[in-house]
Design an enzyme around this catalytic site. Structure first.
Site, PDB file in Angstrom:
ATOM      1  N   LYS A 196      -0.489  -9.084  -9.072  1.00  0.00           N
ATOM      2  CA  LYS A 196      -1.706  -8.563  -8.235  1.00  0.00           C
ATOM      3  C   LYS A 196      -2.541  -7.714  -9.223  1.00  0.00           C
ATOM      4  CE  LYS A 196      -2.983  -6.486  -3.791  1.00  0.00           C
ATOM      5  NZ  LYS A 196      -3.646  -5.160  -4.217  1.00  0.00           N
TER       6      LYS A 196
ATOM      7  N   MET B  53       0.937  -0.991  -0.067  1.00  0.00           N
ATOM      8  CA  MET B  53       0.167   0.112  -0.104  1.00  0.00           C
ATOM      9  C   MET B  53       0.678   1.161   0.121  1.00  0.00           C
ATOM     10  SD  MET B  53      -3.149  -1.121   2.268  1.00  0.00           S
ATOM     11  CE  MET B  53      -4.144   0.381   1.782  1.00  0.00           C
TER      12      MET B  53
ATOM     13  N   CYS C 123      -2.950  -1.071  -9.493  1.00  0.00           N
ATOM     14  CA  CYS C 123      -3.295   0.594  -8.756  1.00  0.00           C
ATOM     15  C   CYS C 123      -3.991   1.251  -9.364  1.00  0.00           C
ATOM     16  CB  CYS C 123      -1.629   0.964  -8.682  1.00  0.00           C
ATOM     17  SG  CYS C 123      -1.665   2.594  -8.051  1.00  0.00           S
TER      18      CYS C 123
ATOM     19  N   ASN D  86      -8.262 -10.576  -1.948  1.00  0.00           N
ATOM     20  CA  ASN D  86      -7.877  -9.306  -1.316  1.00  0.00           C
ATOM     21  C   ASN D  86      -9.122  -8.259  -1.492  1.00  0.00           C
ATOM     22  OD1 ASN D  86      -6.099  -6.483  -2.516  1.00  0.00           O
ATOM     23  ND2 ASN D  86      -6.190  -7.182  -0.249  1.00  0.00           N
ATOM     24  N   GLY D  87      -9.337  -7.354  -0.510  1.00  0.00           N
ATOM     25  CA  GLY D  87     -10.330  -6.493  -0.696  1.00  0.00           C
ATOM     26  C   GLY D  87     -11.190  -6.366   0.331  1.00  0.00           C
ATOM     27  N   GLU D  88     -11.326  -5.563   1.200  1.00  0.00           N
ATOM     28  CA  GLU D  88     -12.462  -5.071   2.329  1.00  0.00           C
ATOM     29  C   GLU D  88     -12.550  -6.198   3.264  1.00  0.00           C
ATOM     30  OE1 GLU D  88     -15.239  -2.107   3.011  1.00  0.00           O
ATOM     31  OE2 GLU D  88     -13.687  -2.260   1.485  1.00  0.00           O
TER      32      GLU D  88
END
Length: 344
Positions: free
Chosen positions: A139, A8, A98, A201-203
């Protein structure tokens, strides 16, 4: 189950990687993206983004770190990957996710998801450029404006040498707005086949989120981003939930006591501040602590008070004194978890 810490930019850098891996639960980290824009980067640039290269590509707690590259030109990215390989990274990850405008404007990150053919050329060039034993992963998001090419993009990565995919279950257009569409990940699994590790991935903010993500995505492995920054014990809590068998998500309370209490987190915050003061420019230091406290407010009531106190401070000495006061006010019995590398 593998739990990874996400890359990140401007948040989960080497300082926070060090702190979070000391707390424990993560199996591997991925560095912030290193932007490749047509020149061969010198060693000092790679070391600036990923100081762990000087320590066997591991954090001080011993957790491996994979280097992430971002670029759109296959030749340039491959040349930099070849040089990076000589510095001993755990592996090389390629960024196709990204959503930042500045990155996408120059053809990198999620904008690559509009062109599976260029993805194929880039991944193939990197795979050829680095030693066969070095993992090359990628990713991605579910797409750019929509999900129409997500299968083709995933296939382009895998068929040209990516051994592992992390899927952030949103498009670039979705940004970071909830929800994450974990239920779309099995479509990618079908497209690339069962032999490729896919990491969801995510949340993922809570144990319940993690379990629900596993159920909907079909993935055993997860990548944690802002959730781990807001709740540094999240990886430990997820492991604790599945250690005796994976419970159903609905059987787990949405909010549980923090695996690392506030009093036990403060020494880690002190370590974080010490590292920030040693390694970052003076004008960056206060902002980094405020940034972390701002996210910690999601999980810790104490962080709200702390943030309101610190947000008006700019003087390094005053912040150091404030941290010392916070620690002195905690009960002597407040334990600090020993550094743990669960899953290693």
């Amino acid at each position: 189950m593998q739990l990874l810490l996400a890359p990140m930019e401007g948040l989960l850098d080497f300082v926070l990687r060090d702190v979070l891996t000391r707390i424990g639960g993560a199996d591997r980290c991925v560095s912030e993206f290193i932007r490749i824009s047509g020149t061969l980067l010198p060693e000092r640039v790679f070391l600036r983004y990923m100081p762990e290269l000087a320590h066997g590509s591991r954090t001080l707690a011993g957790v491996p770190v994979r280097a992430q590259l971002l670029g759109s030109d296959p030749v340039s990215v491959a040349e930099n990957a070849a040089f990076l390989a000589t510095l001993g990274p755990e592996g090389i990850d390629l960024n196709f996710g990204c959503p930042a405008r500045t990155v996408n404007r120059h053809g990198g990150g999620a904008s690559m998801l509009q062109d599976p053919e260029n993805i194929a050329r880039l991944v193939a060039a990197v795979r050829r450029a680095v030693p066969a034993h070095l993992p090359v992963s990628a990713k991605m998001r579910l797409g750019f404006d929509d999900r129409g090419l997500m299968r083709e993009c995933a296939q382009a990565m895998v068929e040209n040498g990516a051994c592992e995919l992390v899927v952030h279950a949103r498009t670039k257009a979705d940004g970071y707005r909830p929800p994450a569409y974990w239920e779309q990940i099995p479509l990618i699994r079908t497209a690339v086949g069962p032999q490729i590790r896919i990491i969801a991935n995510g949340e993922i903010w809570t144990v319940q989120d993690a379990l629900r993500c596993r159920e909907q995505s079909g993935c055993t492995d997860l990548m944690l981003g802002r959730g781990s920054v807001a709740d540094p014990g999240l990886a430990l809590a997820i492991r604790a939930a599945v250690v005796h068998g994976v419970p159903a998500a609905d059987s787990v309370a949405p909010i549980q006591p923090a695996a690392v209490p506030w009093a036990a987190l403060l020494p880690h915050m002190q370590q974080f501040w010490d590292w920030v003061c040693q390694r970052l420019n003076p004008n960056q230091r206060a902002g980094r602590l405020k940034q972390w406290l701002n996210l910690l407010r999601r999980r810790y009531p104490e962080a709200e008070t702390a943030y309101q106190q610190v947000r008006v401070m700019t003087d390094q000495t005053l912040i150091t004194q404030w941290l010392a006061l916070q620690r002195s006010q905690q009960p002597m019995s407040a334990g600090v978890p020993a550094p743990a590398n669960l899953g290693q």
